[in-house]
Design a protein around this motif. Structure first.
Motif, PDB file in Angstrom:
ATOM      1  N   VAL A  29       0.846  -1.051   0.164  1.00 16.83           N
ATOM      2  CA  VAL A  29      -0.123   0.105  -0.161  1.00 16.83           C
ATOM      3  C   VAL A  29       0.812   1.234  -0.096  1.00 16.83           C
ATOM      4  CG1 VAL A  29      -2.054  -1.044   1.357  1.00 16.83           C
ATOM      5  CG2 VAL A  29       0.011   0.103   2.336  1.00 16.83           C
ATOM      6  N   THR A  30       0.355   2.125  -0.350  1.00 20.19           N
ATOM      7  CA  THR A  30       0.977   3.573  -0.082  1.00 20.19           C
ATOM      8  C   THR A  30       0.298   4.297   0.961  1.00 20.19           C
ATOM      9  OG1 THR A  30       1.295   3.795  -2.607  1.00 20.19           O
ATOM     10  CG2 THR A  30       1.482   5.676  -1.498  1.00 20.19           C
ATOM     11  N   ALA A  31       1.116   4.471   1.879  1.00 20.01           N
ATOM     12  CA  ALA A  31       0.497   5.117   3.370  1.00 20.01           C
ATOM     13  C   ALA A  31       1.486   6.418   3.607  1.00 20.01           C
ATOM     14  CB  ALA A  31       0.737   3.735   4.335  1.00 20.01           C
ATOM     15  N   LYS A  32       0.696   7.249   4.332  1.00 14.85           N
ATOM     16  CA  LYS A  32       1.246   8.196   4.907  1.00 14.85           C
ATOM     17  C   LYS A  32       0.899   8.539   6.258  1.00 14.85           C
ATOM     18  CE  LYS A  32       2.227  13.048   3.698  1.00 14.85           C
ATOM     19  NZ  LYS A  32       2.200  14.065   2.616  1.00 14.85           N
ATOM     20  N   VAL A  33       1.620   8.883   7.022  1.00 15.10           N
ATOM     21  CA  VAL A  33       1.084   9.363   8.520  1.00 15.10           C
ATOM     22  C   VAL A  33       1.214  10.733   8.873  1.00 15.10           C
ATOM     23  CG1 VAL A  33       1.906   8.651  10.682  1.00 15.10           C
ATOM     24  CG2 VAL A  33       2.317   7.083   8.924  1.00 15.10           C
ATOM     25  N   PHE A  34       0.006  10.915   9.126  1.00  9.03           N
ATOM     26  CA  PHE A  34      -0.010  12.478   9.476  1.00  9.03           C
ATOM     27  C   PHE A  34      -0.529  12.654  11.209  1.00  9.03           C
ATOM     28  CE2 PHE A  34      -1.929  11.834   5.607  1.00  9.03           C
ATOM     29  CZ  PHE A  34      -1.319  12.878   4.753  1.00  9.03           C
ATOM     30  N   VAL A  35       0.026  13.675  11.607  1.00  9.35           N
ATOM     31  CA  VAL A  35      -0.141  14.060  13.194  1.00  9.35           C
ATOM     32  C   VAL A  35      -1.172  15.129  13.347  1.00  9.35           C
ATOM     33  CG1 VAL A  35       1.361  15.252  15.147  1.00  9.35           C
ATOM     34  CG2 VAL A  35       2.468  13.543  13.604  1.00  9.35           C
ATOM     35  N   SER A  36      -2.024  14.637  14.337  1.00 10.08           N
ATOM     36  CA  SER A  36      -2.933  15.720  14.742  1.00 10.08           C
ATOM     37  C   SER A  36      -2.751  15.797  16.276  1.00 10.08           C
ATOM     38  CB  SER A  36      -4.204  15.394  14.229  1.00 10.08           C
ATOM     39  OG  SER A  36      -5.374  16.237  14.764  1.00 10.08           O
ATOM     40  N   PRO A  42      -0.142  20.682  15.190  1.00  5.85           N
ATOM     41  CA  PRO A  42      -1.164  20.892  14.176  1.00  5.85           C
ATOM     42  C   PRO A  42      -2.499  20.377  14.627  1.00  5.85           C
ATOM     43  CG  PRO A  42       0.298  18.902  13.456  1.00  5.85           C
ATOM     44  CD  PRO A  42       0.995  19.643  14.836  1.00  5.85           C
ATOM     45  N   LEU A  43      -3.557  21.353  14.742  1.00  4.58           N
ATOM     46  CA  LEU A  43      -4.769  20.930  15.101  1.00  4.58           C
ATOM     47  C   LEU A  43      -5.447  20.212  13.939  1.00  4.58           C
ATOM     48  CD1 LEU A  43      -5.586  24.399  16.762  1.00  4.58           C
ATOM     49  CD2 LEU A  43      -5.104  22.411  17.938  1.00  4.58           C
ATOM     50  N   VAL A  44      -6.492  19.502  14.564  1.00 10.06           N
ATOM     51  CA  VAL A  44      -7.387  18.546  13.423  1.00 10.06           C
ATOM     52  C   VAL A  44      -7.847  19.217  12.296  1.00 10.06           C
ATOM     53  CG1 VAL A  44      -9.591  18.980  14.527  1.00 10.06           C
ATOM     54  CG2 VAL A  44      -8.902  16.704  13.503  1.00 10.06           C
ATOM     55  N   GLU A  45      -8.175  20.422  12.321  1.00 13.61           N
ATOM     56  CA  GLU A  45      -8.415  21.171  11.100  1.00 13.61           C
ATOM     57  C   GLU A  45      -7.530  21.116   9.907  1.00 13.61           C
ATOM     58  OE1 GLU A  45     -11.312  22.347  14.398  1.00 13.61           O
ATOM     59  OE2 GLU A  45      -9.175  22.196  14.223  1.00 13.61           O
ATOM     60  N   GLN A  46      -6.378  21.484  10.484  1.00 11.32           N
ATOM     61  CA  GLN A  46      -5.071  21.604   9.488  1.00 11.32           C
ATOM     62  C   GLN A  46      -4.568  20.003   9.136  1.00 11.32           C
ATOM     63  OE1 GLN A  46      -1.491  23.194  11.182  1.00 11.32           O
ATOM     64  NE2 GLN A  46      -0.453  22.057   9.646  1.00 11.32           N
ATOM     65  N   THR A  47      -4.831  19.113   9.848  1.00 14.24           N
ATOM     66  CA  THR A  47      -4.736  17.745   9.384  1.00 14.24           C
ATOM     67  C   THR A  47      -5.649  17.229   8.598  1.00 14.24           C
ATOM     68  OG1 THR A  47      -3.349  17.401  11.669  1.00 14.24           O
ATOM     69  CG2 THR A  47      -3.862  15.569  10.236  1.00 14.24           C
ATOM     70  N   VAL A  48      -6.767  17.481   8.758  1.00 17.86           N
ATOM     71  CA  VAL A  48      -8.011  17.167   7.794  1.00 17.86           C
ATOM     72  C   VAL A  48      -7.659  17.684   6.342  1.00 17.86           C
ATOM     73  CG1 VAL A  48     -10.285  17.500   7.215  1.00 17.86           C
ATOM     74  CG2 VAL A  48      -9.758  16.701   9.486  1.00 17.86           C
ATOM     75  N   GLN A  49      -7.159  18.780   6.393  1.00 17.75           N
ATOM     76  CA  GLN A  49      -6.970  19.334   5.005  1.00 17.75           C
ATOM     77  C   GLN A  49      -5.723  18.636   4.520  1.00 17.75           C
ATOM     78  OE1 GLN A  49      -8.784  21.688   3.510  1.00 17.75           O
ATOM     79  NE2 GLN A  49     -10.092  21.939   5.346  1.00 17.75           N
ATOM     80  N   ILE A  60      -6.944   5.429   8.669  1.00 17.20           N
ATOM     81  CA  ILE A  60      -6.982   4.609   9.994  1.00 17.20           C
ATOM     82  C   ILE A  60      -6.553   5.737  11.139  1.00 17.20           C
ATOM     83  CG2 ILE A  60      -5.871   2.797  11.259  1.00 17.20           C
ATOM     84  CD1 ILE A  60      -5.467   1.353   8.419  1.00 17.20           C
ATOM     85  N   LEU A  61      -7.455   5.946  12.051  1.00 11.07           N
ATOM     86  CA  LEU A  61      -7.194   6.877  13.303  1.00 11.07           C
ATOM     87  C   LEU A  61      -6.437   5.834  14.178  1.00 11.07           C
ATOM     88  CD1 LEU A  61     -10.481   8.856  12.909  1.00 11.07           C
ATOM     89  CD2 LEU A  61      -8.266   9.416  11.823  1.00 11.07           C
ATOM     90  N   LEU A  62      -5.391   6.393  14.767  1.00 10.25           N
ATOM     91  CA  LEU A  62      -4.634   5.997  15.865  1.00 10.25           C
ATOM     92  C   LEU A  62      -4.320   6.752  17.061  1.00 10.25           C
ATOM     93  CD1 LEU A  62      -2.891   3.621  16.998  1.00 10.25           C
ATOM     94  CD2 LEU A  62      -1.019   4.166  15.681  1.00 10.25           C
ATOM     95  N   ASN A  79     -13.689  14.774  17.477  1.00 14.09           N
ATOM     96  CA  ASN A  79     -13.170  15.853  17.313  1.00 14.09           C
ATOM     97  C   ASN A  79     -12.915  15.749  15.738  1.00 14.09           C
ATOM     98  OD1 ASN A  79     -12.441  18.794  17.622  1.00 14.09           O
ATOM     99  ND2 ASN A  79     -10.423  18.126  17.789  1.00 14.09           N
ATOM    100  N   TRP A  80     -12.251  14.598  15.311  1.00 16.86           N
ATOM    101  CA  TRP A  80     -11.977  14.144  13.963  1.00 16.86           C
ATOM    102  C   TRP A  80     -12.955  14.176  13.166  1.00 16.86           C
ATOM    103  CZ3 TRP A  80      -7.713  14.117  10.756  1.00 16.86           C
ATOM    104  CH2 TRP A  80      -8.047  13.394   9.467  1.00 16.86           C
ATOM    105  N   ARG A  81     -13.836  13.496  13.652  1.00 15.34           N
ATOM    106  CA  ARG A  81     -15.374  13.032  12.911  1.00 15.34           C
ATOM    107  C   ARG A  81     -15.918  14.713  12.353  1.00 15.34           C
ATOM    108  NH1 ARG A  81     -17.012   9.490  17.208  1.00 15.34           N
ATOM    109  NH2 ARG A  81     -15.578   7.745  17.216  1.00 15.34           N
ATOM    110  N   ARG A  82     -15.670  15.503  13.420  1.00 19.20           N
ATOM    111  CA  ARG A  82     -16.628  16.845  13.343  1.00 19.20           C
ATOM    112  C   ARG A  82     -15.827  17.548  12.078  1.00 19.20           C
ATOM    113  NH1 ARG A  82     -14.887  21.172  14.418  1.00 19.20           N
ATOM    114  NH2 ARG A  82     -13.284  20.129  15.856  1.00 19.20           N
ATOM    115  N   ALA A  83     -14.358  17.513  12.269  1.00 19.54           N
ATOM    116  CA  ALA A  83     -13.903  18.501  11.503  1.00 19.54           C
ATOM    117  C   ALA A  83     -13.764  17.764   9.912  1.00 19.54           C
ATOM    118  CB  ALA A  83     -12.169  18.310  11.770  1.00 19.54           C
ATOM    119  N   ALA A  84     -13.716  16.278  10.127  1.00 19.36           N
ATOM    120  CA  ALA A  84     -13.744  15.799   8.587  1.00 19.36           C
ATOM    121  C   ALA A  84     -15.070  16.349   7.835  1.00 19.36           C
ATOM    122  CB  ALA A  84     -13.566  14.173   8.740  1.00 19.36           C
ATOM    123  N   LYS A  85     -16.261  15.993   8.554  1.00 17.28           N
ATOM    124  CA  LYS A  85     -17.451  16.183   8.278  1.00 17.28           C
ATOM    125  C   LYS A  85     -17.767  17.617   7.676  1.00 17.28           C
ATOM    126  CE  LYS A  85     -22.368  15.908   9.132  1.00 17.28           C
ATOM    127  NZ  LYS A  85     -23.560  15.651  10.352  1.00 17.28           N
TER     128      LYS A  85
END
Length: 200
Positions: A29-36, A42-49, A60-62, A79-85
């Protein structure tokens, strides 16, 4: 001062993300790891973008809380679900709930403790100090305290030190509500009364 005059949380999290990214290389797979972060950049809104720009097929949320609590893991996932929506990020998503007794987590913790105990005085008490919560949250069904105790018990089993003197305790109490205990302060006082050294 020992921590460099600031919290190492973000730097440690970035280091973990880089390590995880390296571990995922070479898979099918091609996978990239993001920090929130929950309360810092970085706050969740930035990471979602950033995730949206990557255009993943799956997310995958860890949460980095090994023990589940409504006040930590659950609120971060919400918080992630809200920002993603809000951002219109609609991708199949899996959530890793918790891992209080995961073999790798327990073994890594035990290995660190073993190194410290090698240089500790012979008469020592090992304190597992976790962030506390008000009792009413636990009484409402939050599994956090039970998860913390399971983690401590699993690490003690992994240490496999006969007659190891150890105790679970809780820190960071604030406000007037009754919090779960014993407090770390109480545990330290008891250790002093018992004339034993302490490893936390």
């Amino acid at each position: 001062a020992a921590l460099g005059g600031k919290s190492p949380l973000l730097e440690n999290t970035i280091t973990q993300a880089i390590s995880l990214s390296h571990a995922l290389q070479g898979k099918d797979v091609t996978a990239k790891v993001f920090v929130s972060m929950r309360y810092w950049h970085p706050l969740v809104e930035q990471t979602v973008q950033e995730v949206a720009a990557f255009q993943p097929d799956k997310i995958i949320l860890l949460p980095l809380y090994p023990q589940f609590s409504t006040t930590t893991s659950f609120s971060s996932l919400q918080n992630w679900r809200r920002a993603a929506k809000q951002a219109g990020l609609s991708v199949p998503t899996e959530e890793i709930c918790c891992y209080p007794e995961h073999e790798g987590f327990v073994t890594a913790s035990a290995d660190l403790i073993k190194k410290i105990l090698q240089d500790a005085p012979k008469k020592v008490r090992l304190l597992f100090s976790a962030h506390g919560l008000p009792e009413k949250i636990i009484q409402a069904g939050d599994p956090y305290q039970r998860h913390c105790e399971k983690t401590a018990e699993a690490i003690v089993r992994e240490l496999n030190i006969p007659l190891l003197d150890w105790q679970m305790c809780y820190q960071s109490r604030v406000g007037r509500l009754k919090w779960i205990g014993p407090s770390t302060e109480q545990a330290l006082e008891t250790a002093a009364d018992d004339n034993v050294g302490v490893v936390i």
